[in-house]
Design a protein around this motif. Structure first.
Motif, mmCIF file in Angstrom:
data_model
loop_
_atom_site.group_PDB
_atom_site.id
_atom_site.type_symbol
_atom_site.label_atom_id
_atom_site.label_comp_id
_atom_site.label_asym_id
_atom_site.label_seq_id
_atom_site.Cartn_x
_atom_site.Cartn_y
_atom_site.Cartn_z
ATOM 1 N N UNK A 55 1.217 -1.059 0.040
ATOM 2 C CA UNK A 55 -0.110 0.379 -0.296
ATOM 3 C C UNK A 55 0.963 1.587 0.013
ATOM 4 N N UNK A 56 1.906 1.390 0.483
ATOM 5 C CA UNK A 56 2.697 2.159 0.877
ATOM 6 C C UNK A 56 3.386 2.814 -0.440
ATOM 7 N N UNK A 57 4.081 1.419 -1.347
ATOM 8 C CA UNK A 57 4.506 1.767 -2.534
ATOM 9 C C UNK A 57 3.564 2.138 -3.882
ATOM 10 N N UNK A 58 2.002 1.620 -3.561
ATOM 11 C CA UNK A 58 0.884 1.770 -4.125
ATOM 12 C C UNK A 58 1.024 3.304 -4.750
ATOM 13 N N UNK A 59 0.764 3.512 -2.795
ATOM 14 C CA UNK A 59 0.788 5.772 -2.583
ATOM 15 C C UNK A 59 1.740 5.686 -3.567
ATOM 16 N N UNK A 60 2.499 5.798 -3.210
ATOM 17 C CA UNK A 60 3.730 6.835 -3.351
ATOM 18 C C UNK A 60 3.893 6.742 -4.859
ATOM 19 N N UNK A 61 3.811 5.481 -5.863
ATOM 20 C CA UNK A 61 3.626 5.767 -6.898
ATOM 21 C C UNK A 61 2.440 6.272 -7.620
ATOM 22 N N UNK A 62 1.491 6.462 -7.065
ATOM 23 C CA UNK A 62 -0.266 7.000 -6.981
ATOM 24 C C UNK A 62 -0.232 8.706 -6.777
ATOM 25 N N UNK A 63 1.158 9.136 -6.383
ATOM 26 C CA UNK A 63 1.265 10.237 -5.820
ATOM 27 C C UNK A 63 2.231 11.242 -6.915
ATOM 28 N N UNK A 64 3.480 10.278 -7.209
ATOM 29 C CA UNK A 64 4.260 10.287 -8.687
ATOM 30 C C UNK A 64 3.463 10.276 -9.983
ATOM 31 N N UNK A 65 2.659 10.037 -10.114
ATOM 32 C CA UNK A 65 1.334 9.849 -11.825
ATOM 33 C C UNK A 65 0.903 11.488 -11.121
ATOM 34 N N UNK A 66 0.436 10.948 -9.820
ATOM 35 C CA UNK A 66 -0.593 12.276 -10.212
ATOM 36 C C UNK A 66 -0.445 14.040 -9.985
ATOM 37 N N UNK A 67 0.594 13.444 -10.118
ATOM 38 C CA UNK A 67 1.743 15.101 -10.325
ATOM 39 C C UNK A 67 1.951 15.198 -11.505
ATOM 40 N N UNK A 68 2.317 13.981 -11.529
ATOM 41 C CA UNK A 68 2.854 13.912 -13.316
ATOM 42 C C UNK A 68 1.266 14.864 -14.184
ATOM 43 N N UNK A 69 0.245 14.255 -13.334
ATOM 44 C CA UNK A 69 -0.712 14.553 -14.149
ATOM 45 C C UNK A 69 -2.093 15.990 -14.328
#
Length: 120
Positions: A21-35
């Motif tokens: 969940x920590x990795x999914x959150x990090x990856x989602x935040x990184x991708x959201x930051x790009x979007x």
């Protein structure tokens, strides 16, 4: 909401262990930051727990244009999970964000995303 509670909720909602969940959150935040725009990313980061926010702030202010499928693909790649787990993780992170941020901040973020993100 602190970062431990945020991760715990994502873990429960996605049906994955807390480390994943920590990795999914990090990856989602990184991708959201790009979007989303840099200004909106910084604004959202300012209301999130310090441990959740850093990947959100992009190096440039211009939002990239891509849909849900590409969003999920990027999260999948970054978190090292298959796309079904990534989609579940993204949905769990978005649901938790909706509860974690004050006022209309979540709606401000969602207004920068295509309508297809409403159904994730």
């Amino acid at each position: 909401m602190d970062s431990d509670e945020f991760i715990r909720l994502v873990s429960e909602r996605a049906g994955v262990p807390e480390e994943q969940a920590r990795e999914l959150t990090r990856a989602t935040m990184l991708t959201l930051g790009e979007r989303i725009t840099g200004g909106e990313a910084r604004h959202l980061a300012g209301v999130l727990p310090a441990e959740i926010a850093p990947p959100l702030v992009p190096p440039e202010d211009v939002a990239q244009k891509f849909g849900v499928a590409e969003f999920v693909r990027r999260v999948s790649e970054r978190a090292g999970v298959d796309e079904a787990v990534a989609r579940s993780g993204v949905a769990a992170v978005f649901r938790t964000l909706r509860e974690a941020v004050p006022g209309t901040e979540f709606e401000d973020v969602m207004s920068q995303l295509p309508n297809e993100f409403q159904n994730i």
